[in-house]
Write an enzyme that holds these catalytic residues in place. Structure first.
Site, mmCIF file in Angstrom:
data_model
loop_
_atom_site.group_PDB
_atom_site.id
_atom_site.type_symbol
_atom_site.label_atom_id
_atom_site.label_comp_id
_atom_site.label_asym_id
_atom_site.label_seq_id
_atom_site.Cartn_x
_atom_site.Cartn_y
_atom_site.Cartn_z
ATOM 1 N N ASP A 108 105.541 -46.202 -64.493
ATOM 2 C CA ASP A 108 106.326 -45.166 -64.274
ATOM 3 C C ASP A 108 105.527 -43.898 -64.920
ATOM 4 O OD1 ASP A 108 109.781 -44.115 -64.455
ATOM 5 O OD2 ASP A 108 108.357 -42.781 -65.036
ATOM 6 N N CYS A 118 110.775 -35.910 -58.121
ATOM 7 C CA CYS A 118 111.720 -36.658 -59.213
ATOM 8 C C CYS A 118 113.014 -35.844 -59.281
ATOM 9 C CB CYS A 118 111.182 -36.740 -60.447
ATOM 10 S SG CYS A 118 109.251 -36.851 -60.464
ATOM 11 N N LYS A 154 107.665 -42.975 -70.632
ATOM 12 C CA LYS A 154 108.932 -43.610 -70.376
ATOM 13 C C LYS A 154 108.482 -45.075 -70.484
ATOM 14 C CE LYS A 154 111.783 -40.912 -67.988
ATOM 15 N NZ LYS A 154 112.607 -40.635 -66.463
ATOM 16 N N THR A 190 107.550 -42.786 -52.084
ATOM 17 C CA THR A 190 107.143 -43.900 -52.723
ATOM 18 C C THR A 190 107.745 -45.327 -52.050
ATOM 19 O OG1 THR A 190 107.012 -42.755 -54.614
ATOM 20 C CG2 THR A 190 107.102 -44.834 -55.125
#
Ligand SMILES: [Zn+2]
Length: 305
Positions: free
Chosen positions: A27, A153, A51, A99
């Site tokens: 991440d 995101c 994260k 992604t």
């Protein structure tokens, strides 16, 4: 596991409790206050930490016999095959389509199963992909964004019960594949509000450019000098090709002109109206900039090229 947010966090928690022996967590983000509404691995004390670092600590506390491998990187065409190497299954915890198309191509080449999951609002989807037994992600969603389009995101809001439900279904599908069950080839569509789960069979597309035609549009995308991607409204991730950064030295330098603190393995700095998070490998998240050009100039000014 690629992406340890709301869905990925629930999946990771359940897989670790179930005894999955080795989990590599990938991440690019740090924990923010707005994440806590649904990202169940994190708490207030994790704010600003990467994260993967906070997730690894939490998951190790749950089951210390599991090998947890945190990787705080932005996944892109140049590093995806290395990141996938040595694994048996890819769990999709990402929040962007670019992604997923990249993972679809990389998992086809590596002959790895890939458990797609997505959630937004009150509904979500899970699809266990293992080509050629099932359709691939591009058979399901044939029109991708242009290669190189910045992944984002940013998501519309998510009901936290939705991401938890989608993560649970994803964990179950992942365990089924790891235990040798054949994938059903069905897309599972869940709605946590009604609530309802539908099962829709997805056939392979005869003209699929990816799993039938063998094209690798996303995997073949050229790596630019600095990879920039948009993470939410005013945050840009910059991933320059450069060596590691000495965060101690950088922290002392930026501390003379701004407010600096360490959060786990990263340096967080507020300097002259800019908010920067710098990772030891030189990657940075830059908040409060309008575009990539603005982010590059902030990076050049405060971190250096
Ligand atoms: Zn396909």
């Amino acid at each position: 596991m690629i992406g340890v947010g709301a869905v990925g966090g629930v999946s990771a928690d359940l897989l670790v409790r179930a005894g999955v022996g080795h989990l590599r967590l990938v991440d690019r983000d740090v924990v923010e206050l707005v994440n806590l509404q649904r990202q169940t691995l994190y708490s207030e004390e994790d704010l600003d930490r990467p994260k993967v670092e906070a997730a690894a600590a939490r998951l190790r506390a749950i089951n210390r016999s599991i090998e947890i491998e945190p990787v705080a990187k932005d996944l892109h065409a140049a590093n995806v095959s290395g990141i996938l190497r040595g694994t048996d299954l890819i769990v999709d915890g990402t929040d962007n389509l670019g992604t997923r198309y990249l993972l679809n191509e990389a998992t086809l080449d590596a002959h790895l199963p890939f458990v797609y999951a997505g959630a937004v609002g009150t509904s979500g989807m899970v699809f266990a992909i293992r080509s050629p037994d099932t359709a691939c992600f591009r058979c399901l969603s044939p029109t991708p964004p242009a290669p190189g389009a910045p992944p984002t995101c940013e998501t519309a809001g998510i009901l936290n019960a939705t991401s938890a439900l989608v993560g649970s279904v994803q964990a179950a599908e992942s365990l089924r594949l790891l235990l040798g069950e054949r994938p059903s080839g069905d897309l599972l569509v869940v709605d946590a509000w009604r609530p309802e789960i539908q099962r829709i069979h997805v056939a392979r597309r005869q003209g699929c450019p990816t799993c039938v035609g063998g094209e690798r549009e996303f995997l073949g995308a050229k790596r630019t000098q600095v990879l920039a991607s948009l993470c939410g409204g005013d945050t840009i991730s910059l991933d320059p090709i450069r060596g590691d950064v000495d965060l101690e030295t950088l922290g002392r330098r930026l501390g003379r002109i701004g407010v600096v603190h360490r959060a786990g393995g990263v340096l967080v700095a507020d300097v002259e109206g800019h908010h920067l998070t710098v990772f030891p490998d030189g990657r940075a998240l830059i908040r409060g900039v309008a575009d990539e050009t603005g982010a590059r100039s902030v990076y050049a000014k405060y971190v250096g090229i």
